[in-house]
Design a protein around this motif. Structure first.
Motif, PDB file in Angstrom:
ATOM      1  N   ILE A 154       3.618  12.850 -10.952  1.00 32.39           N
ATOM      2  CA  ILE A 154       2.465  12.153 -10.381  1.00 32.39           C
ATOM      3  C   ILE A 154       1.832  11.301 -11.472  1.00 32.39           C
ATOM      4  O   ILE A 154       1.378  11.818 -12.491  1.00 32.39           O
ATOM      5  N   TYR A 155       1.820   9.999 -11.233  1.00 29.95           N
ATOM      6  CA  TYR A 155       1.264   9.067 -12.208  1.00 29.95           C
ATOM      7  C   TYR A 155      -0.254   9.047 -12.120  1.00 29.95           C
ATOM      8  O   TYR A 155      -0.838   9.397 -11.089  1.00 29.95           O
ATOM      9  N   SER A 156      -0.898   8.649 -13.184  1.00 22.38           N
ATOM     10  CA  SER A 156      -2.362   8.688 -13.251  1.00 22.38           C
ATOM     11  C   SER A 156      -3.035   7.716 -12.282  1.00 22.38           C
ATOM     12  O   SER A 156      -4.232   7.803 -12.058  1.00 22.38           O
ATOM     13  N   ASN A 157      -2.270   6.810 -11.657  1.00 22.11           N
ATOM     14  CA  ASN A 157      -2.823   5.930 -10.625  1.00 22.11           C
ATOM     15  C   ASN A 157      -2.652   6.530  -9.224  1.00 22.11           C
ATOM     16  O   ASN A 157      -2.981   5.894  -8.234  1.00 22.11           O
ATOM     17  N   TYR A 200       4.133   2.681 -16.862  1.00 28.26           N
ATOM     18  CA  TYR A 200       4.253   2.532 -15.413  1.00 28.26           C
ATOM     19  C   TYR A 200       2.938   2.044 -14.812  1.00 28.26           C
ATOM     20  O   TYR A 200       2.921   1.089 -14.028  1.00 28.26           O
ATOM     21  N   VAL A 201       1.831   2.701 -15.159  1.00 30.42           N
ATOM     22  CA  VAL A 201       0.537   2.355 -14.571  1.00 30.42           C
ATOM     23  C   VAL A 201       0.150   0.911 -14.906  1.00 30.42           C
ATOM     24  O   VAL A 201      -0.407   0.202 -14.075  1.00 30.42           O
ATOM     25  N   LYS A 202       0.481   0.461 -16.119  1.00 30.70           N
ATOM     26  CA  LYS A 202       0.183  -0.928 -16.515  1.00 30.70           C
ATOM     27  C   LYS A 202       0.885  -1.942 -15.624  1.00 30.70           C
ATOM     28  O   LYS A 202       0.355  -3.007 -15.350  1.00 30.70           O
ATOM     29  N   HIS A 203       2.104  -1.619 -15.199  1.00 32.53           N
ATOM     30  CA  HIS A 203       2.937  -2.585 -14.473  1.00 32.53           C
ATOM     31  C   HIS A 203       3.187  -2.219 -13.017  1.00 32.53           C
ATOM     32  O   HIS A 203       3.921  -2.930 -12.325  1.00 32.53           O
ATOM     33  N   ALA A 204       2.601  -1.149 -12.530  1.00 34.60           N
ATOM     34  CA  ALA A 204       2.889  -0.664 -11.182  1.00 34.60           C
ATOM     35  C   ALA A 204       2.343  -1.597 -10.110  1.00 34.60           C
ATOM     36  O   ALA A 204       1.237  -2.121 -10.234  1.00 34.60           O
ATOM     37  N   GLU A 233       0.681  -2.313  -6.416  1.00 33.58           N
ATOM     38  CA  GLU A 233      -0.340  -1.565  -5.677  1.00 33.58           C
ATOM     39  C   GLU A 233       0.311  -0.600  -4.687  1.00 33.58           C
ATOM     40  O   GLU A 233      -0.126   0.524  -4.518  1.00 33.58           O
ATOM     41  N   ASN A 234       1.361  -1.056  -4.033  1.00 33.39           N
ATOM     42  CA  ASN A 234       2.084  -0.240  -3.070  1.00 33.39           C
ATOM     43  C   ASN A 234       3.170   0.554  -3.798  1.00 33.39           C
ATOM     44  O   ASN A 234       4.103  -0.038  -4.341  1.00 33.39           O
ATOM     45  N   PRO A 235       3.082   1.886  -3.813  1.00 35.55           N
ATOM     46  CA  PRO A 235       4.089   2.672  -4.544  1.00 35.55           C
ATOM     47  C   PRO A 235       5.506   2.507  -4.001  1.00 35.55           C
ATOM     48  O   PRO A 235       6.473   2.764  -4.704  1.00 35.55           O
ATOM     49  N   GLN A 236       5.655   2.047  -2.767  1.00 36.89           N
ATOM     50  CA  GLN A 236       6.995   1.837  -2.202  1.00 36.89           C
ATOM     51  C   GLN A 236       7.726   0.672  -2.873  1.00 36.89           C
ATOM     52  O   GLN A 236       8.933   0.557  -2.736  1.00 36.89           O
ATOM     53  N   HIS A 237       7.004  -0.155  -3.582  1.00 36.69           N
ATOM     54  CA  HIS A 237       7.625  -1.275  -4.284  1.00 36.69           C
ATOM     55  C   HIS A 237       8.042  -0.899  -5.701  1.00 36.69           C
ATOM     56  O   HIS A 237       8.428  -1.757  -6.483  1.00 36.69           O
ATOM     57  N   SER A 238       7.956   0.376  -6.014  1.00 36.39           N
ATOM     58  CA  SER A 238       8.362   0.875  -7.330  1.00 36.39           C
ATOM     59  C   SER A 238       9.796   1.374  -7.275  1.00 36.39           C
ATOM     60  O   SER A 238      10.269   1.830  -6.242  1.00 36.39           O
ATOM     61  N   SER A 239      10.448   1.289  -8.404  1.00 35.02           N
ATOM     62  CA  SER A 239      11.754   1.926  -8.571  1.00 35.02           C
ATOM     63  C   SER A 239      11.527   3.084  -9.524  1.00 35.02           C
ATOM     64  O   SER A 239      11.447   2.897 -10.729  1.00 35.02           O
ATOM     65  N   PHE A 240      11.381   4.269  -8.951  1.00 34.92           N
ATOM     66  CA  PHE A 240      11.080   5.426  -9.776  1.00 34.92           C
ATOM     67  C   PHE A 240      12.325   5.911 -10.495  1.00 34.92           C
ATOM     68  O   PHE A 240      13.424   5.884  -9.964  1.00 34.92           O
TER      69      PHE A 240
END
Length: 147
Positions: free
Chosen positions: A80-83, A127-131, A133-140
């Motif tokens: 779980i990221y801090s955002n 991650y938080v710097k570049h994430a 807004e929508n977590p679905q657009h992340s590549s975890f």
């Protein structure tokens, strides 16, 4: 009412009538967004704490996953990221329409209950710097599947 609306009305009714210990649904005016409160009853890392998950549903729900993230207070956990973004495979590639708000909430609750590491993901700051807004657009990147 749309298919999404009917499905979410049923899920909401089930959440309210079949309460799972430690999971409650906050009242809602629409089914575009739901807020679920999650408590962990048996892990000293999270004892006496409760956390709020925001679910945002697209018109493609249940055929695509909702956006799910922690809001307000963010639990400390290696996935779980801090955002508030959650690295959980069922919210991405492993999504199936059989998942529900309740099953996602229980998966997150279980993830917290089984955690014994009081730490953020190793790449949290970057991650938080570049994430997005929508977590679905992340590549975890899944660092450790054992937590």
């Amino acid at each position: 009412m749309s298919f999404k609306g009917k499905r979410l009305a049923k899920e909401y009714k089930d959440l309210v009538s079949n309460q799972v210990p430690g999971i409650t649904c906050e009242a809602t005016d629409s089914f575009d967004t739901l807020v679920i409160q999650v408590s962990v009853l048996d892990n000293p890392l999270y004892i006496d704490d409760s956390y709020r998950l925001r679910f945002i549903f697209s018109d493609k729900y249940p055929f695509s996953p909702p956006q799910v993230q922690f809001i307000d207070k963010i639990p400390i956990h290696p996935h779980i990221y801090s955002n508030g973004h959650i690295c959980l495979n069922i919210l991405g590639n492993d999504w199936t329409p059989s998942q529900t708000v309740a099953s996602i909430s229980m998966s997150v609750q279980s993830m917290l209950a089984s955690n014994n590491l009081n730490q953020r993901p190793p790449d949290d700051d970057n991650y938080v710097k570049h994430a997005p807004e929508n977590p679905q657009h992340s590549s975890f990147y899944y660092h450790d599947d054992t937590v």
